[in-house]
Design an enzyme around this catalytic site. Structure first.
Site, PDB file in Angstrom:
ATOM      1  CE1 TYR A 169      38.602  23.229  19.273  1.00  0.00           C
ATOM      2  CE2 TYR A 169      38.643  23.700  21.616  1.00  0.00           C
ATOM      3  CZ  TYR A 169      38.018  23.155  20.521  1.00  0.00           C
ATOM      4  OH  TYR A 169      36.799  22.565  20.670  1.00  0.00           O
TER       5      TYR A 169
ATOM      6  CB  SER B 256      21.762  11.935  17.121  1.00  0.00           C
ATOM      7  OG  SER B 256      20.928  12.195  15.997  1.00  0.00           O
TER       8      SER B 256
ATOM      9  CB  VAL C  31      25.217  21.454  17.806  1.00  0.00           C
ATOM     10  CG1 VAL C  31      25.032  22.202  16.490  1.00  0.00           C
ATOM     11  CG2 VAL C  31      23.939  20.710  18.171  1.00  0.00           C
TER      12      VAL C  31
END
Length: 399
Positions: free
Chosen positions: A240, A53, A142
């Protein structure tokens, strides 16, 4: 009160110190840009658990939950406190300011803990059970370099590498204040490195959180959970989406489908969310992303969608204000503005032409560098960096 004269102490995209007032100002800006509620006030808003957060999309999702929907709940982040040599992390200061803004309006607490750990899950679930009973939403955002497996105790370290063959591509570098186009070559990851990255950045921990909530009876009927992800351009795909990070993101998406089946009896849903490009501490560590994002910003200008704008769109879908915008893989898509064919075509042309000599006319490197500084509270207009700053700021109390 501790007043210190602090300097960024940065080397490239990494900063030693964060500026508390600058970090607070960033949150203030985010809060003001986030839509205020338009309907009648409700006595008690939904309950959200937001893991990650303090930064990036997790922070934007937290601010939108608080500002627009008056949500109750808990945010979890893992941030470093102040030491004699360094300030606290940027996320520490951002969390403190977010809690101040949320205080008068809602009931939302913040836990500073390693979300991968069993202890963090137990502490978070104890708080949620005692305060709210059940949870409506879980947002998982995360990004971490390592994870300790809670069962085996093995520490997994993620790597940013291609798979199958070496990767060589352009990168954005800074020599002092001068932006340069350089190149980087990375050898492919081996099987162990690939698996370790999946263990850190895949869906294993996300599923553990959902299982823990379900085991404690904290999943409300109609519960919805999402995990933040990214796809991006084919320009960056080799490092990626087709690399070790992509393998982890695929595991995240496979986990979403398993969770969707598990939650169906409870009327619940699980999706990954494909967000658009953003300047985050995680993204600056990925080769070629800095150059790509600078070119993308130059193409789009103010149409480059900020994290708060995307978070607002996400919550509209999660709360049912608008239908879910799902692709064929059942992923919520927020990146249409980035993946538009004309936009990608323009970025491809600039990528091919980008050299150190042409960079100034093709890419918005000043914007990118300022965005990196803002991650640590630097380069924020209105902040007096010459004055001593109060660096000792308490983490919000979790009652």
């Amino acid at each position: 009160m501790t007043l210190r004269q602090i300097k960024p102490g940065n080397r490239g995209f990494l900063y030693v110190n964060s500026h508390p007032e600058g970090c607070a100002a960033v949150v203030d800006e985010l809060w003001q840009r986030t839509p205020a509620p338009t309907g009648p006030a409700v006595a008690a808003g939904p309950v959200a658990l937001i893991i990650g957060s303090s930064a990036g999309y997790g922070l934007a999702a937290t601010v939108a939950a608080l500002r627009t929907y008056g949500m109750r709940g808990l945010g979890i982040a893992f941030e470093a406190p102040e030491t004699e040599r360094r300030t606290a992390s940027g996320g520490w200061y951002r969390t403190a300011r977010t809690a101040e803004l949320a205080g008068p309006a809602g009931d939302f607490a913040f836990l500073n803990a390693d979300a991968f750990s069993v202890a963090a899950k137990e502490q978070a679930l104890d708080h949620l059970a005692a305060r709210y009973g059940k949870v409506d939403y879980l947002v998982y955002s995360v990004a971490a370099p390592r994870r300790t497996d809670p069962v085996t105790g093995e520490v997994h370290h993620s790597v940013i590498k291609p798979l199958g063959s070496a990767y060589r591509a352009k990168t954005l570098q800074f020599d002092g204040d001068t932006p340069l186009v350089g190149s980087l070559e990375l050898e492919p990851a081996d099987d162990g490195e690939r698996e370790a990255t999946v263990q850190v950045m895949g869906g294993a921990d996300w599923k553990l959180w959902i299982d823990a909530l379900a085991d404690r009876g904290l999943v409300r009927h109609g519960f919805h959970t999402v995990a933040l992800s990214y796809v991006g351009s084919d320009l960056t795909a080799p490092i990626y989406r087709a690399g070790t990070i992509g393998a982890a993101k695929q595991h995240l998406e496979d986990t979403a489908r398993r969770l969707q089946r598990d939650l169906a009896p409870l009327g619940g849903q699980a999706h990954t969310v494909v967000a658009g490009a953003a300047v985050t501490q995680a993204s600056t560590a990925i080769p070629s992303i800095a150059l790509y994002t600078s070119l993308l910003r130059a193409v789009l200008g103010d149409d480059f969608q900020s994290t708060d704008r995307q978070a607002a769109a996400l919550w509209q879908q999660l709360t049912g204000a608008v239908p879910l915008q799902l692709d064929q893989e059942q992923r919520i898509r927020l990146d249409g503005w980035e993946m538009d064919e004309k936009v990608q075509g323009a970025v491809h042309e600039r990528w091919a032409a980008a050299t150190t000599d042409t960079l100034a006319e093709l890419a918005d490197t000043d914007w990118f560098r300022a965005q990196v500084g803002r991650l640590y509270g630097w380069d924020v207009p209105g902040t007096d960096y010459d004055a001593p700053a109060r660096t000792t700021v308490a983490w919000p109390a979790t009652s």
